[in-house]
Design a protein around this motif. Structure first.
Motif, PDB file in Angstrom:
ATOM      1  N   PHE A 123       0.863  -1.184   0.000  1.00  0.00           N
ATOM      2  CA  PHE A 123       0.000   0.000   0.000  1.00  0.00           C
ATOM      3  C   PHE A 123       0.891   1.222   0.000  1.00  0.00           C
ATOM      4  O   PHE A 123       1.838   1.316   0.773  1.00  0.00           O
ATOM      5  CB  PHE A 123      -0.861  -0.043   1.268  1.00  0.00           C
ATOM      6  N   ARG A 124       0.590   2.165  -0.889  1.00  0.00           N
ATOM      7  CA  ARG A 124       1.349   3.416  -0.914  1.00  0.00           C
ATOM      8  C   ARG A 124       0.354   4.550  -0.874  1.00  0.00           C
ATOM      9  O   ARG A 124      -0.318   4.811  -1.867  1.00  0.00           O
ATOM     10  CB  ARG A 124       2.244   3.482  -2.147  1.00  0.00           C
ATOM     11  N   PHE A 125       0.272   5.166   0.292  1.00  0.00           N
ATOM     12  CA  PHE A 125      -0.744   6.188   0.558  1.00  0.00           C
ATOM     13  C   PHE A 125      -0.704   7.302  -0.497  1.00  0.00           C
ATOM     14  O   PHE A 125       0.304   7.986  -0.645  1.00  0.00           O
ATOM     15  CB  PHE A 125      -0.511   6.747   1.959  1.00  0.00           C
ATOM     16  N   GLY A 126      -1.818   7.454  -1.202  1.00  0.00           N
ATOM     17  CA  GLY A 126      -1.930   8.539  -2.172  1.00  0.00           C
ATOM     18  C   GLY A 126      -1.072   8.382  -3.407  1.00  0.00           C
ATOM     19  O   GLY A 126      -0.956   9.307  -4.211  1.00  0.00           O
ATOM     20  N   HIS A 127      -0.470   7.184  -3.583  1.00  0.00           N
ATOM     21  CA  HIS A 127       0.464   6.972  -4.677  1.00  0.00           C
ATOM     22  C   HIS A 127      -0.243   7.103  -6.028  1.00  0.00           C
ATOM     23  O   HIS A 127      -1.202   6.379  -6.310  1.00  0.00           O
ATOM     24  CB  HIS A 127       1.078   5.580  -4.531  1.00  0.00           C
ATOM     25  N   GLY A 128       0.217   8.015  -6.864  1.00  0.00           N
ATOM     26  CA  GLY A 128      -0.299   8.135  -8.225  1.00  0.00           C
ATOM     27  C   GLY A 128      -1.625   8.870  -8.333  1.00  0.00           C
ATOM     28  O   GLY A 128      -2.207   8.933  -9.418  1.00  0.00           O
ATOM     29  N   SER A 150      -7.563   3.199  -9.020  1.00  0.00           N
ATOM     30  CA  SER A 150      -7.087   3.511  -7.663  1.00  0.00           C
ATOM     31  C   SER A 150      -6.666   2.239  -6.940  1.00  0.00           C
ATOM     32  O   SER A 150      -5.686   2.235  -6.199  1.00  0.00           O
ATOM     33  CB  SER A 150      -8.201   4.181  -6.844  1.00  0.00           C
ATOM     34  N   ALA A 153      -3.367   1.187  -8.345  1.00  0.00           N
ATOM     35  CA  ALA A 153      -2.284   2.054  -7.857  1.00  0.00           C
ATOM     36  C   ALA A 153      -2.004   1.828  -6.370  1.00  0.00           C
ATOM     37  O   ALA A 153      -1.005   2.313  -5.855  1.00  0.00           O
ATOM     38  CB  ALA A 153      -2.658   3.510  -8.092  1.00  0.00           C
ATOM     39  N   ARG A 154      -2.874   1.091  -5.705  1.00  0.00           N
ATOM     40  CA  ARG A 154      -2.736   0.824  -4.252  1.00  0.00           C
ATOM     41  C   ARG A 154      -2.684   2.108  -3.447  1.00  0.00           C
ATOM     42  O   ARG A 154      -1.942   2.214  -2.481  1.00  0.00           O
ATOM     43  CB  ARG A 154      -1.476   0.010  -3.964  1.00  0.00           C
ATOM     44  N   MET A 155      -3.439   3.113  -3.869  1.00  0.00           N
ATOM     45  CA  MET A 155      -3.366   4.394  -3.142  1.00  0.00           C
ATOM     46  C   MET A 155      -4.395   4.486  -2.035  1.00  0.00           C
ATOM     47  O   MET A 155      -4.315   5.355  -1.180  1.00  0.00           O
ATOM     48  CB  MET A 155      -3.545   5.552  -4.117  1.00  0.00           C
ATOM     49  N   LEU A 156      -5.411   3.595  -2.058  1.00  0.00           N
ATOM     50  CA  LEU A 156      -6.459   3.671  -1.041  1.00  0.00           C
ATOM     51  C   LEU A 156      -6.207   2.633   0.050  1.00  0.00           C
ATOM     52  O   LEU A 156      -5.768   1.523  -0.237  1.00  0.00           O
ATOM     53  CB  LEU A 156      -7.831   3.419  -1.683  1.00  0.00           C
ATOM     54  N   PRO A 157      -6.497   2.996   1.298  1.00  0.00           N
ATOM     55  CA  PRO A 157      -6.215   2.066   2.394  1.00  0.00           C
ATOM     56  C   PRO A 157      -7.251   0.945   2.475  1.00  0.00           C
ATOM     57  O   PRO A 157      -8.439   1.169   2.265  1.00  0.00           O
ATOM     58  CB  PRO A 157      -6.299   2.955   3.642  1.00  0.00           C
TER      59      PRO A 157
ATOM     60  N   MET B   1       5.578  12.690  -8.467  1.00  0.00           N
ATOM     61  CA  MET B   1       5.733  11.239  -8.569  1.00  0.00           C
ATOM     62  C   MET B   1       6.940  10.921  -9.457  1.00  0.00           C
ATOM     63  O   MET B   1       7.121  11.544 -10.504  1.00  0.00           O
ATOM     64  CB  MET B   1       4.464  10.655  -9.192  1.00  0.00           C
ATOM     65  N   LEU B   9       3.145   2.450 -12.947  1.00  0.00           N
ATOM     66  CA  LEU B   9       1.691   2.577 -12.795  1.00  0.00           C
ATOM     67  C   LEU B   9       1.006   2.500 -14.158  1.00  0.00           C
ATOM     68  O   LEU B   9      -0.014   1.821 -14.321  1.00  0.00           O
ATOM     69  CB  LEU B   9       1.365   3.908 -12.098  1.00  0.00           C
ATOM     70  N   ARG B  12       0.872  -1.057 -15.326  1.00  0.00           N
ATOM     71  CA  ARG B  12      -0.177  -1.843 -14.654  1.00  0.00           C
ATOM     72  C   ARG B  12      -1.560  -1.522 -15.214  1.00  0.00           C
ATOM     73  O   ARG B  12      -2.384  -2.407 -15.399  1.00  0.00           O
ATOM     74  CB  ARG B  12      -0.175  -1.535 -13.163  1.00  0.00           C
ATOM     75  N   PHE B 293      -7.237  10.549   4.624  1.00  0.00           N
ATOM     76  CA  PHE B 293      -6.659   9.202   4.630  1.00  0.00           C
ATOM     77  C   PHE B 293      -7.513   8.250   3.796  1.00  0.00           C
ATOM     78  O   PHE B 293      -6.980   7.450   3.010  1.00  0.00           O
ATOM     79  CB  PHE B 293      -6.533   8.684   6.069  1.00  0.00           C
ATOM     80  N   ALA B 294      -8.835   8.349   3.955  1.00  0.00           N
ATOM     81  CA  ALA B 294      -9.726   7.436   3.229  1.00  0.00           C
ATOM     82  C   ALA B 294      -9.608   7.618   1.720  1.00  0.00           C
ATOM     83  O   ALA B 294      -9.719   6.654   0.972  1.00  0.00           O
ATOM     84  CB  ALA B 294     -11.169   7.671   3.675  1.00  0.00           C
ATOM     85  N   GLY B 296      -6.901   8.682   0.119  1.00  0.00           N
ATOM     86  CA  GLY B 296      -5.513   8.653  -0.344  1.00  0.00           C
ATOM     87  C   GLY B 296      -5.049  10.037  -0.770  1.00  0.00           C
ATOM     88  O   GLY B 296      -4.259  10.181  -1.699  1.00  0.00           O
ATOM     89  N   ASN B 297      -5.544  11.057  -0.082  1.00  0.00           N
ATOM     90  CA  ASN B 297      -5.251  12.438  -0.452  1.00  0.00           C
ATOM     91  C   ASN B 297      -4.283  13.048   0.565  1.00  0.00           C
ATOM     92  O   ASN B 297      -4.662  13.408   1.680  1.00  0.00           O
ATOM     93  CB  ASN B 297      -6.564  13.234  -0.490  1.00  0.00           C
ATOM     94  N   ARG B 298      -3.016  13.152   0.175  1.00  0.00           N
ATOM     95  CA  ARG B 298      -1.990  13.612   1.114  1.00  0.00           C
ATOM     96  C   ARG B 298      -2.170  15.074   1.509  1.00  0.00           C
ATOM     97  O   ARG B 298      -1.856  15.457   2.631  1.00  0.00           O
ATOM     98  CB  ARG B 298      -0.608  13.435   0.491  1.00  0.00           C
ATOM     99  N   ARG B 354      -5.652  -8.837   3.676  1.00  0.00           N
ATOM    100  CA  ARG B 354      -5.858  -7.493   3.173  1.00  0.00           C
ATOM    101  C   ARG B 354      -7.136  -7.383   2.358  1.00  0.00           C
ATOM    102  O   ARG B 354      -7.459  -8.249   1.574  1.00  0.00           O
ATOM    103  CB  ARG B 354      -4.675  -7.177   2.257  1.00  0.00           C
ATOM    104  N   ALA B 357     -10.247  -0.951   0.034  1.00  0.00           N
ATOM    105  CA  ALA B 357     -11.346  -0.021   0.295  1.00  0.00           C
ATOM    106  C   ALA B 357     -12.187   0.083  -0.959  1.00  0.00           C
ATOM    107  O   ALA B 357     -11.691  -0.090  -2.061  1.00  0.00           O
ATOM    108  CB  ALA B 357     -10.785   1.334   0.643  1.00  0.00           C
TER     109      ALA B 357
END
Lengths: 446, 357
Positions: A123-128, A150, A153-157, B1, B9, B12, B293-294, B296-298, B354, B357
């Motif tokens: 998991f990569r937080f916010g990745h991409g 998404s 990209a594994r950006m969501l937890p 990035m 990415l 993929r 966090f939910a 994925g927004n830094r 795992r 979400a």
């Protein structure tokens, strides 16, 4: 990138970013054969050789035998890296696989018999996130495909990421809330409680935090949280001393002593956030010191001197941080702490330059000379050595602010045309800055 | 990035047949470049406003002339934003002219409606909301959304409904960010509005944390119950929205809200919200944090973290309770958080599989 075992031909997709810059030996999860994988082979796009990324300088370019940017020959570079790694491994006389983080990367940390492609691993937080939105806006990706993209990209937890996040959040905020509760408690100065009880509470909590940190170990999050709480409790304890014995100490002395007392464990903690807390204490002590003495020696200890001092202290802190990080100090690899220090240093120096321009009767020349020297050094370091676009953007913003103050101060009181000129110039500088930042973004981010 | 990560990415996505062809060359623009441009545009707007005010002095003296100048500025900015191929300078100039136009609207409204602050604020809210929809510029939309939220807050303060506005803003923010996958087709509108709402929530929460005294000038005569407790109402409603978002996230993670885990998590969150209630602003900051966090927004996540730290620091200076009471509240919240963590670690074992979400 795709890796194939030369012995059993087992293949797996691997994130090229995870491969060390020098390459690494890796163990095949199927047949246990150890072989070398280097980033030296230019990373080609999946089904075309039209463009590649240079393994040394990272610049994307049309496929060729050598890099158009740095001039290396890919095959030679790869051979050199391979030889260097093998000689390193031989010198250390260690099993070759121990050097390589690769087996875990390939198998996702699962049993070696179960090959799992890397794409299912991390998991990569916010990745991409920014890229996905841009590709949608540019029409490369369909809007309705965003949920699936998404996930890819594994950006969501997922569930476990939420667990980790809540675990950390509850631990850190719990420790900070409790430490703040103690500080607030002593700030209330509850006389009825008696000195013995108050000192008892402060000392017991302080010793308990330090012991908890020692027992849990500084490599664990719990140990770090306990040490952070202990650092805050030292302040509460010192405030209590001043409150009880009426030492007559100034507020700056409280923060200075606080910073001095916690320095030993901050120094051994290997914990960036604690260093930042310590730096904040130093900043606060200096600011209070100059505020306390400005009344007596306004000339010597004026605002300018304070700004010079804060700029110097934070710039030195930033330089030391970056130097240690570039020399391979593992716990300093995160970019957010130096960026935070850089933000404050840039803020102080921009204010200083503006101060010099507005109050030119004092020593505006010195401020501007210092400011431009600092700017040139920062450009050299963050454009060519460390390559941090955030700090470059800070520099551009700082130039915009200083230009606005300079032009506004010299032309602003003339007429409407001068104001329009100043506005257009400021906007022009920012537009050029934005254009330049975008132009270097590709290079810096590679 | 990093370019390598972009390649990976893209590869993929291509494997999943979501994209075709080669990786586009232009990378996305990082948030701090946009922030820098927005801030510079804001500085430029002051000079443009100064130019209009100095060069056309009558604009500042007459509401009609100010309105006319405002319409001209906003119309000009709209035309610039609609240019088929505009460079960075045109975008920056359009932003500054648009912001100056908004300021001129404010001059026009409050010259004409100086007796009724609420009505003036409401009119300003309507204009800002309209500009948010019409102006096709990311930074401009953030500015107008923040201004619209602030205007609505002050428009409703006289009636004591400012807490309700805080909660409505928080709810709108949650709806936008939780529904961003559905709204992505109009991302150029909803993304800046989402950021504007997040900033707006924090801005209103900061007013709420500052206390009723800040709004006392807007009341006529003695304040009624709603006017006196508007901030409490707002904080309570934001806490409810926080819990609603928690429930929605649990559903997304396939955790039964009526099951053992769901009940424990929601109860824990509710208890933390209740205990930390006097620390005004903390619920709003926590909401932004989990939305970030939910999704994925830094940027949103960082904003939430900064807000938590700011509201905690501000709590020391809040005048509602004594330091002793504040200390007890903080101690209770801290202890509860540690107990909640202990329960969480036992409730959800670390080696569970795992799920996305």
């Amino acid at each position: 990138m795709r890796i194939e075992c030369p012995s059993c031909q087992f293949a797996a997709d691997v994130d090229p970013a995870k491969v060390p810059t020098k390459g690494a030996n890796t163990k095949c999860p199927r047949c246990s054969n150890v072989f070398f994988v280097g980033p030296a082979e230019p990373v080609a796009t999946q089904d075309t050789s039209a463009s590649i990324i240079c393994p040394k300088c990272g610049v994307q370019q049309p496929a060729a035998d050598s890099c158009a940017s740095c001039g290396i020959f890919y095959e030679k570079y790869r051979a050199v890296q391979e030889r260097r790694l093998q000689s390193d491994a031989a010198a250390k006389d260690e099993p070759a696989t121990e050097d390589a983080p690769f087996p875990d990367t390939v198998t996702g940390g699962l049993a070696p018999q179960v090959p799992v492609p890397l794409s299912a691993a991390s998991f990569r937080f916010g990745h991409g996130r920014g890229e996905l939105y841009k590709w949608i806006a540019d029409g490369h990706l369909a809007a309705e495909a965003l949920p699936k993209a998404s996930r890819i990209a594994r950006m969501l937890p997922g569930r476990m990421e939420w667990r980790r996040f809540l675990d950390g959040l509850a631990l850190w905020s719990g420790a900070i809330f409790l430490a703040l509760a103690v500080i607030f408690f002593f700030a209330y100065n509850w006389k009825e409680l008696g000195n013995f009880t108050r000192f008892g509470i402060a000392e017991v909590l302080l010793v308990a935090s330090v012991l908890a940190s020692w027992r849990l170990g500084l490599e664990r999050t719990g140990g770090k949280a306990a040490l952070l709480a202990a650092t805050l409790l030292v302040g509460a304890f010192l405030a209590l001393v001043g409150q009880t014995y009426q030492t007559g100490a100034d507020p700056w002395e409280l923060f200075a002593t606080w910073a001095l007392f916690v320095l030993p464990w901050v120094a051994i903690s290997r914990f960036p956030a604690l260093w930042l807390v310590w730096l904040a204490l130093v900043n606060l002590a200096l600011t209070l010191y100059y505020i306390a003495f400005a009344g007596f020696f306004g000339f010597v200890y004026g605002t300018q001197t304070l700004l010079w001092t804060l700029t110097a202290v934070n710039t030195v802190a930033l330089a030391v941080w970056e130097l240690a990080a570039t020399r391979g100090t593992q716990w300093l690899t995160e970019r957010w702490p130096p960026r935070l220090i850089a933000t404050f240093a840039a803020g102080y120096f921009t204010t200083l330059a503006a101060w010099g321009i507005v109050g030119r009767s004092s020593a505006g020349f010195a401020e501007l000379l210092g400011y431009f020297t600092w700017l040139a050094c920062s450009y050299q370091v963050y454009r060519h050595r460390i390559r941090d676009l955030y700090v470059l953007a800070l520099g551009v913003l700082s130039i915009v602010c200083v230009a606005a103050v300079f032009l506004g101060h010299n032309l602003g009181d003339r007429d409407a045309g001068a104001l329009l000129f100043v506005g257009v110039t400021v906007l022009g500088i920012s537009a050029v800055g934005g254009w330049w930042l975008r132009a270097v973004a590709g290079e810096v981010e590679s | 990035m990093k370019t390598v990560a972009r390649f990976e990415l893209w590869g993929r996505l291509r494997q999943a047949r979501l994209v075709t062809g080669d990786l586009p060359t232009a990378p996305s623009s990082p948030w701090y470049i946009r922030a820098m441009l927005g801030f510079a545009g804001w500085i430029g707007a002051w000079f443009i406003l100064g130019f209009v005010g100095t060069g056309f002095a009558m604009v500042m003296r007459s509401a009609g002339a100010a309105s006319f100048a405002a319409i001209l500025c906003c119309g000009g900015a709209y035309a610039i934003f609609r240019l088929p191929s505009k460079g960075d300078f045109a975008g920056q100039f359009g932003l500054a002219v648009g912001l100056a136009g908004q300021a001129l609207f404010a001059v026009a409204i409050f010259k004409e409606r100086s007796a009724s602050i609420s009505l003036g604020c409401f009119m300003f809210f309507c204009i800002e909301a309209l500009l948010t929809v019409l102006m096709p510029n990311f930074m401009h939309r953030i500015f107008t959304t923040v201004a619209a939220v602030a205007a609505l807050f002050y428009a409703s303060a006289q009636a004591g409904l400012h807490g309700v506005v805080l909660s409505v803003t928080a709810a709108a923010c949650a709806v936008v960010w939780r529904g961003e996958m559905r709204l992505v087709a109009r991302a150029e509108l909803w993304q800046p509005v989402g950021y504007g709402l997040a900033l707006g929530v924090l801005q209103l929460a900061a007013s709420s944390a500052a206390g009723e005294a800040m709004l006392s000038g807007l009341h006529h005569g003695e304040a009624d119950w709603l006017q006196r407790h508007g901030n409490d109402v707002g904080t309570a409603l934001v806490a409810v929205i926080f819990l609603a978002v928690t429930v929605q996230i649990l559903k997304e993670l396939d955790i039964e809200v009526s099951g053992k885990e769901g009940i424990a998590i929601v109860s824990c969150m509710a208890l933390i919200m209740a205990v930390s209630f006097p620390t005004h602003g903390l619920a709003a900051a926590a909401l932004i944090l989990i939305l970030g966090f939910a999704g994925g927004n830094r940027v949103l996540f960082g904003l939430g973290l900064m807000a938590v730290a700011s509201f905690l620091s501000h709590y020391y200076y809040q005048m509602r309770e004594t330091l002793l009471i504040k200390s007890m509240i903080l101690a209770a919240t801290g202890a509860l958080l540690l107990v909640a963590r202990w329960a969480l670690l036992r409730l959800i074992p670390a080696k569970e599989g795992r799920q996305d979400a």
